[in-house]
Scaffold this active site. Structure first.
Site, PDB file in Angstrom:
ATOM      1  N   SER A 107       0.834  -1.190   0.000  1.00 37.87           N
ATOM      2  CA  SER A 107       0.000   0.000   0.000  1.00 37.87           C
ATOM      3  C   SER A 107       0.878   1.253   0.000  1.00 37.87           C
ATOM      4  O   SER A 107       1.805   1.363   0.798  1.00 37.87           O
ATOM      5  CB  SER A 107      -0.870  -0.027   1.250  1.00 37.87           C
ATOM      6  OG  SER A 107      -1.624   1.139   1.292  1.00 37.87           O
ATOM      7  N   GLY A 108       0.616   2.160  -0.901  1.00 35.64           N
ATOM      8  CA  GLY A 108       1.399   3.397  -0.987  1.00 35.64           C
ATOM      9  C   GLY A 108       2.627   3.275  -1.851  1.00 35.64           C
ATOM     10  O   GLY A 108       3.408   4.194  -1.959  1.00 35.64           O
ATOM     11  N   THR A 112      -1.628   2.521  -7.895  1.00 39.18           N
ATOM     12  CA  THR A 112      -2.716   3.241  -8.550  1.00 39.18           C
ATOM     13  C   THR A 112      -2.161   4.276  -9.516  1.00 39.18           C
ATOM     14  O   THR A 112      -2.643   4.422 -10.638  1.00 39.18           O
ATOM     15  CB  THR A 112      -3.614   3.896  -7.488  1.00 39.18           C
ATOM     16  OG1 THR A 112      -3.969   2.879  -6.565  1.00 39.18           O
ATOM     17  CG2 THR A 112      -4.842   4.495  -8.087  1.00 39.18           C
ATOM     18  N   ASN A 157      -0.635   5.582   3.187  1.00 42.73           N
ATOM     19  CA  ASN A 157      -0.892   6.260   1.910  1.00 42.73           C
ATOM     20  C   ASN A 157      -2.090   7.179   2.113  1.00 42.73           C
ATOM     21  O   ASN A 157      -3.125   6.758   2.620  1.00 42.73           O
ATOM     22  CB  ASN A 157      -1.206   5.192   0.849  1.00 42.73           C
ATOM     23  CG  ASN A 157      -1.420   5.805  -0.522  1.00 42.73           C
ATOM     24  OD1 ASN A 157      -1.457   7.032  -0.665  1.00 42.73           O
ATOM     25  ND2 ASN A 157      -1.579   4.953  -1.510  1.00 42.73           N
ATOM     26  N   SER A 160      -5.113   5.758  -0.295  1.00 44.65           N
ATOM     27  CA  SER A 160      -4.942   4.313  -0.428  1.00 44.65           C
ATOM     28  C   SER A 160      -6.208   3.675  -0.990  1.00 44.65           C
ATOM     29  O   SER A 160      -7.315   3.946  -0.518  1.00 44.65           O
ATOM     30  CB  SER A 160      -4.632   3.736   0.950  1.00 44.65           C
ATOM     31  OG  SER A 160      -4.557   2.363   0.856  1.00 44.65           O
ATOM     32  N   SER A 161      -6.039   2.841  -2.010  1.00 42.19           N
ATOM     33  CA  SER A 161      -7.219   2.155  -2.560  1.00 42.19           C
ATOM     34  C   SER A 161      -7.604   1.067  -1.586  1.00 42.19           C
ATOM     35  O   SER A 161      -6.786   0.236  -1.230  1.00 42.19           O
ATOM     36  CB  SER A 161      -6.895   1.525  -3.903  1.00 42.19           C
ATOM     37  OG  SER A 161      -6.016   2.327  -4.622  1.00 42.19           O
ATOM     38  N   GLY A 387      -1.508  -4.846  -2.405  1.00 42.00           N
ATOM     39  CA  GLY A 387      -0.323  -5.702  -2.332  1.00 42.00           C
ATOM     40  C   GLY A 387      -0.295  -6.486  -1.037  1.00 42.00           C
ATOM     41  O   GLY A 387      -1.181  -6.361  -0.199  1.00 42.00           O
ATOM     42  N   GLU A 389       0.189  -7.533   2.501  1.00 45.51           N
ATOM     43  CA  GLU A 389       0.126  -6.669   3.674  1.00 45.51           C
ATOM     44  C   GLU A 389       0.583  -7.427   4.909  1.00 45.51           C
ATOM     45  O   GLU A 389       0.073  -8.506   5.208  1.00 45.51           O
ATOM     46  CB  GLU A 389      -1.304  -6.135   3.884  1.00 45.51           C
ATOM     47  CG  GLU A 389      -1.632  -5.030   2.909  1.00 45.51           C
ATOM     48  CD  GLU A 389      -2.968  -4.362   3.151  1.00 45.51           C
ATOM     49  OE1 GLU A 389      -3.697  -4.779   4.066  1.00 45.51           O
ATOM     50  OE2 GLU A 389      -3.284  -3.422   2.389  1.00 45.51           O
TER      51      GLU A 389
HETATM   52  N1  LIG Z   1       5.182   7.961 -10.246  1.00 46.31           N
HETATM   53  C1  LIG Z   1       4.917   8.741  -9.206  1.00 46.31           C
HETATM   54  N2  LIG Z   1       5.340  10.016  -9.214  1.00 46.31           N
HETATM   55  C2  LIG Z   1       5.078  10.824  -8.170  1.00 46.31           C
HETATM   56  N3  LIG Z   1       4.420  10.454  -7.075  1.00 46.31           N
HETATM   57  C3  LIG Z   1       3.971   9.197  -6.986  1.00 46.31           C
HETATM   58  C4  LIG Z   1       4.178   8.276  -8.071  1.00 46.31           C
HETATM   59  N4  LIG Z   1       3.627   7.123  -7.716  1.00 46.31           N
HETATM   60  C5  LIG Z   1       3.092   7.305  -6.470  1.00 46.31           C
HETATM   61  N5  LIG Z   1       3.282   8.553  -6.048  1.00 46.31           N
HETATM   62  C6  LIG Z   1       2.864   9.131  -4.736  1.00 46.31           C
HETATM   63  O1  LIG Z   1       2.560   8.104  -3.858  1.00 46.31           O
HETATM   64  C7  LIG Z   1       1.234   8.164  -3.383  1.00 46.31           C
HETATM   65  C8  LIG Z   1       0.628   6.777  -3.261  1.00 46.31           C
HETATM   66  O2  LIG Z   1       0.500   6.166  -4.516  1.00 46.31           O
HETATM   67  P1  LIG Z   1      -0.641   5.134  -4.860  1.00 46.31           P
HETATM   68  O3  LIG Z   1      -0.544   4.843  -6.284  1.00 46.31           O
HETATM   69  O4  LIG Z   1      -1.950   5.632  -4.363  1.00 46.31           O
HETATM   70  O5  LIG Z   1      -0.254   3.904  -4.038  1.00 46.31           O
HETATM   71  P2  LIG Z   1      -0.976   2.496  -4.002  1.00 46.31           P
HETATM   72  O6  LIG Z   1      -2.072   2.520  -4.992  1.00 46.31           O
HETATM   73  O7  LIG Z   1       0.077   1.554  -4.340  1.00 46.31           O
HETATM   74  O8  LIG Z   1      -1.458   2.382  -2.633  1.00 46.31           O
HETATM   75  C9  LIG Z   1       0.504   8.958  -4.415  1.00 46.31           C
HETATM   76  O9  LIG Z   1      -0.569   9.638  -3.834  1.00 46.31           O
HETATM   77  C10 LIG Z   1       1.589   9.903  -4.884  1.00 46.31           C
HETATM   78  O10 LIG Z   1       1.673  11.009  -4.041  1.00 46.31           O
HETATM   79 MG   LIG Z   2      -3.963   2.266  -4.785  1.00 42.68          MG
END
Ligand SMILES: Nc1ncnc2c1ncn2[C@@H]1O[C@H](COP(=O)(O)OP(=O)(O)O)[C@@H](O)[C@H]1O
Ligand SMILES: [Mg+2]
Length: 1079
Positions: A107-108, A112, A157, A160-161, A387, A389
């Protein structure tokens, strides 16, 4: 020429972990850190992309980057998520292979974000057009909607989804997007009612309260204050860098783009509000006579408002919170709920309401974005799933999530190996068995239908009798105790009996990515996911557009006594479907790693990364990839890259690329076991060999660079010298030109001065002459002008205006005359000579002319008149004329005679037989015959006598007998006397001494006196020898009677005398004739 580049160019560390040498966890992490420090967040393991979350925006997602990676080969450029997206999209479009992009990570870690990057890249490179753009927009805009309802801030995060998402994007044969299908997995619904410390509920609650208009909030009966709602934990309501109000607008806008109707949006918001209200309902115990406590609602206001929002009856819901009906074998048993149970029921309702709403949203979005059913679509699936956890306390959710990751790992291994194997077969390389850890055994531990953990949990849940988490754990302890990956303190196996890290109420599973300790508490409950039927029925009854769809089991007509499938069962089922789906597609992996726990950029925590590398199985991944050959490259690029290492292939190899590579390898004496020749690629077993080649290439490039430098420097100096030389000539030439030019300019200016003086002098002279000439010319001109003027004036004087008056006058006069004459013509009097009329004179000045004309006209018409006369008539008129000459204005009688015609023969003497004798006695033609009165001299009385006149003589005869009494030849007549009066008396005076004079003169009276006298005068005049007969006109004359002369006197008689003339003898000498007065 296109520049051929390679992943190997300018690499920081190694771009592909497969090339890591030596391969160890430490070197792996060091490589990641090295690259991360240089902003290289992507690294490959073969075709798998490792993505490090940079926690800041990097300038590598620009449209220029999209263009750079578009249509390039995977290994041609430095690692990037776009390279993977491009590869996937192109093989979907060009090779008709369905693709799936599997994004995993903690997560984070950026899953996404990665999925969004992939989608936006595909959207940027695929077709364009109005329809296509709309589809793209809808697909992209589904994200904000789902994120608002399915994402929340967690400690890891901020966004977080809290659900798994798999999205199939469908393309047509050209690669244009047609639509998509979204599947969602296991929303973490427990969050609706309770959030761990430092975390928030789902975004939508906060967005609604901060972003909605006052009006909307009023309609939804909500208050902006978060603290009013039990379900919204307070400690982190506001999140840094998250603008809930703005996001709310984004979400509403996205909903509109995706195709939600206004009333649908309203319904959705109503349900969200209802959930918040539901959380505020509180219960209090009420003692019953049987000693049990029954729950009652404390304050019914929230319940009332919630019921209004959902359109349910308050009493029904109230009852559902106090009683529970259990149906078993056609029997209905009603039990009361205590306070704890009531809270449980309330939370269960809230969780169900929300999670079902979420599923409904997904279905609704799918309806909007679904592609028209066509023959065949190409599909690209993007999986953004939670992912692995590992928390301090792991519960049912983590268990399920980790199970899902186990499955994904398995499919990863399977597909990677399969792909590897397939490539070897394709390239005709012998397959050597690969040692790797297969996690199928762990999957089996969990999902086995007979003795898998999930199956046992279901069994426990369905078992009659008291079921608790403890009984479930006991069961596990007995059944799974032998399993290699299952650990429990109480399991039969004694080795954990003393393991204090393993509490009694927990069990531990050795996942492929590490050991996870699960707390058994809540497993049964969460698996059951129980919602009392009374509640679902109450919901079904609600008068709200969505509720019947959300709670179909509440329909009393379809009461199903069978228990609904458990959460575990459902999840296992959907994961099974997903896996089968993924297996039909070509997989592309993105493995996300989070560099630190602080959501901070530039921090790389080794231990954290190491942990993730382990549980993501990345080392496994590299090993699998390297099991056969670490590196492979098609012959052409390989030859192109290394041809400078061998004299025979440098600078050009003319022949098949494969032979070139063989010659190259032979020349470099690379051991034969280090590489293999495939059909289109050369396979290199060990990265060492590749680096050996790269090192040689580097050295060679240095030599080549020196050579190029040498030649270039020589060329540069030479050309510099030539340039200098050329420049010197040019400068000299320019200087000479300049000097000459200056000299020339001086001479030229001097010449011009001299010239100008001479010219000036000449010009002045000329000017003088010209001036004189000009004056002469001017004088001549003036003189001639005057002369001409005079002449012209003379010539044209007649045309001058001064003459115009006369001309106009003449013309006018002419015109007047013309008009006058023409007028005269039309108003001319008649041709009768006696017509006295004459037009009035038009102008005074024509007076004379007018009267002249009148006269002339009169004369003319008289002449005309006369010219028409016959001889007789002429004679008559001559006579008349003569009469006028004689008598006019002399005798009064004349006037009356004018109108009487002169008939001459009044007696018709030639015809009347009575006068035949008389007539025959006449020797000449009788000119006049009439009866006259012969006045007797004695008494003055008259005696009628016939009077005859011939050419020669006058004859008097008796009227009765016709006997001639007297005949007087005309020459004997001397004169005739008449009075001036209107009487008919006349005296014929005879020549004295003539024969006729014997008897004296004759005094006669006749009515035709004028005629007689006239004819007499005429005849007398015509007689040739006679003298002119005198005519004496006076009122007194003497008449010779025989011997005496008698005076005849005419007097004007008074009226008493009457009209007749009377003659009286006054005395011997006087005879008085009284004539009636004419007046
Ligand atoms: N390629 C990227 N460039 C800049 N910031 C990113 C990038 N990927 C993730 N982040 C930062 O990380 C945070 C969490 O990403 P996210 O995709 O929501 O994580 P996950 O879906 O894996 O939980 C986002 O809100 C963003 O601020
Ligand atoms: Mg996500």
């Amino acid at each position: 020429m296109e520049v051929k580049t390679s992943l190997l160019d300018n690499m920081i560390g190694v771009g592909d972990m497969v090339l890591l040498e030596p391969l160890s966890e430490d070197s792996f992490i060091a490589n990641l850190r090295n690259r991360f420090d240089h902003n290289e967040i992507y690294t490959y393991i073969g075709s798998v992309v490792i993505s490090m979350n940079p926690y800041r925006s990097l300038p590598i997602f620009t449209p220029e980057k999209v263009e750079e990676y578009r249509n390039r080969n995977f290994y041609e450029l430095s690692p990037h998520i776009y390279a993977l997206a491009d590869e996937a999209y192109r093989s979907l479009r060009d090779q008709d292979k369905d693709q799936c992009i599997l994004i995993t990570g903690e997560s984070g870690a950026g899953k996404t974000e990665a999925s969004k990057l992939v989608m936006s890249y595909v959207a940027a490179v695929c077709g364009k057009g109005q329809e296509v753009n709309k589809v793209k927009e809808q697909l992209l805009q589904s994200n904000p909607v789902l994120e608002a309802f399915g994402n929340a801030k967690t400690v890891r995060n901020d966004n977080s989804s809290r659900f798994g998402k798999y999205m199939d994007i469908e393309f047509d044969f050209k690669g244009d997007p047609l639509g998509g299908v979204i599947s969602n997995y296991l929303l973490e619904k427990s969050r609706v009612v309770k959030q761990p410390r430092g975390e928030r509920n789902f975004h939508i609650f906060y967005q609604l309260l901060s972003g909605a208009s006052d009006d909307t909030l009023k309609k939804l009966k909500l208050d902006r204050d978060f603290s009013k709602y039990n379900y919204l934990s307070l400690d982190s309501a506001a999140v840094n860098g998250l603008d809930d109000a703005a996001n709310f607008r984004t979400v509403r806008n996205a909903m509109q783009i995706v195709g939600f109707m206004e009333d649908e949006v309203q319904s959705v918001l109503e349900l969200v509000a209802a959930v918040l209200k539901l959380g505020n309902i509180e219960f209090k115990p009420e003692s019953r006579c049987n000693g049990n406590d029954e729950s009652r609602i404390k304050d019914k206001n929230d319940l009332k408002e919630m019921c209004e929002l959902l359109g349910t009856e308050q009493t029904v819901l109230e009852r559902a919170f106090s009683y529970r009906t259990v149906e078993a074998k056609q029997e209905k048993v009603c039990t009361t709920l205590n306070v704890a149970q009531a809270y449980y029921a309330r939370d269960a309702l809230a969780k169900n309401l929300y999670s079902r709403l979420f599923s409904w949203l997904v279905t609704r979005i799918n309806e909007s974005i679904k592609a028209a059913p066509k023959s065949r679509h190409k599909v690209m699936g993007v999986l953004d799933i939670y992912g692995f956890e590992i928390f301090e306390e792991n519960s049912f959710e983590q268990f399920i999530i980790n199970y899902c990751n186990e499955k994904l790992q398995q499919i990863f291994i399977e597909l990677t190996l399969r792909e590897e194997q397939e490539e070897y077969v394709r390239e005709g390389i012998e397959w050597t068995n690969i040692e790797y850890f297969n996690n199928a055994i762990i999957c089996d531990l969990i999902e086995n239908h007979q003795n898998g953990i999930l199956a046992m949990l279901d069994e426990e849940c369905l078992r009659p009798g008291t079921v608790t988490d403890e009984t479930f754990l006991d069961k596990l302890n007995t059944i799974c105790a032998e399993h290699l990956h299952f650990e429990s303190r109480l399991s039969k196996s004694s080795k954990f009996l003393t393991d204090h890290s393993l509490p009694h109420n927990c069990f531990r599973i050795q996942h492929y990515a590490g050991k996870v300790l699960y707390r058994a508490e809540g497993f049964v409950d969460k698996n059951n996911d129980l919602l009392y039927r009374d509640l679902s029925q109450a919901m079904y009854k609600a008068n709200h557009s969505l509720m019947k769809q959300l709670f179909p089991e509440g329909n009393p007509a379809k009461v199903n006594l069978k228990r609904p499938p458990t959460a575990g069962f459902q999840f296992r089922h959907s994961v099974g479907t997903l896996m089968r789906n993924l297996q039909t597609k070509n997989p592309n992996y993105i493995r996300c790693i989070k560099p630190n726990d602080k959501k901070a950029s530039h921090i790389f925590t080794d231990s954290l990364v190491c942990h993730q590398v382990r549980y993501l199985g990345l080392m496994e991944n590299v090993r699998v990839r390297r099991a056969g050959y670490a590196f492979r490259q098609a012959y052409e690029p390989c030859l192109e890259r290394y041809k400078m290492l061998c004299k025979r292939t440098w600078p050009h190899w003319r022949g098949p690329a494969r032979e070139g590579v063989e010659v190259l390898m032979g020349d470099l004496t690379v051991p034969a076991e280090e590489f293999s020749y495939g059909r289109s690629k050369v396979f290199i077993r060990n990265p060492r060999t590749l680096f050996f080649l790269e090192e040689r290439r580097r050295q060679c490039l240095q030599d080549l660079a020196t050579l190029i430098q040498k030649i270039y420097r020589g060329w540069k100096c030479r050309s510099h010298f030539l340039l200098l030389k050329k420049s010197q000539i040019v400068v000299a030439a320019w200087y000479r030109r300049y000097a000459q030019h200056n000299k020339y300019k001086r001479i030229k200016s001097a010449t011009i001065v001299v010239q100008s003086y001479t010219r000036g002098w000449q010009a002045r002279k000329l000017l003088r002459e010209l001036k004189y000439q000009k004056r002469c010319e001017e004088a001549v001109t003036t003189i001639s002008a005057y002369w001409h003027g005079t002449q012209v004036r003379r010539e044209y004087r007649k045309f001058f205006r001064a003459n115009a008056g006369k001309k106009i006058y003449n013309f006018t006069i002419q015109r007047i005359m013309q008009k006058y004459f023409l007028g005269l013509k039309s108003t001319m009097p008649s041709m009768s000579p006696i017509d006295k009329s004459w037009p009035v004179k038009p102008y005074l000045f024509l007076d004379g002319v007018h009267s002249d004309l009148r006269r002339i006209f009169h004369l003319w018409r008289c002449k005309k008149y006369r010219s028409e006369f016959t001889e007789e008539k002429k004679a008559v008129f001559e006579e008349k004329l003569e009469a006028s000459e004689i008598f006019k204005d002399k005798k009064a009688l004349y006037a009356s005679s004018v109108s009487q015609p002169f008939m001459g023969d009044y007696l018709e003497i030639s015809k009347n037989p009575k006068y035949q004798k008389l007539n025959s006695a006449m020797d000449e033609k009788v000119l006049l015959a009439d009866v006259v009165n012969k006045i007797n001299r004695a008494n003055g009385k008259g005696t009628a006598r016939i009077f005859l006149l011939t050419k020669n003589s006058v004859v008097l005869a008796d009227q009765k007998t016709g006997q001639v009494k007297a005949s007087v030849p005309l020459p004997d007549l001397t004169s005739v006397s008449v009075s001036t009066q209107s009487d008919g008396f006349f005296a014929l005076k005879l020549k004295e001494g003539s024969a006729s004079a014997i008897k004296g003169d004759f005094l006669l009276s006749s009515e035709h006196l004028i005629e007689i006298i006239t004819k007499l005068h005429r005849t007398g005049a015509t007689a040739a020898d006679s003298e002119q007969l005198n005519i004496d006109i006076s009122d007194e004359f003497l008449v010779q009677f025989k011997h005496d002369k008698v005076c005849v006197k005419f007097i004007q008689g008074g009226p008493k005398n009457g009209n007749s003339v009377s003659c009286k003898r006054k005395n011997n000498r006087l005879l008085e004739v009284s004539v009636p007065s004419t007046v």
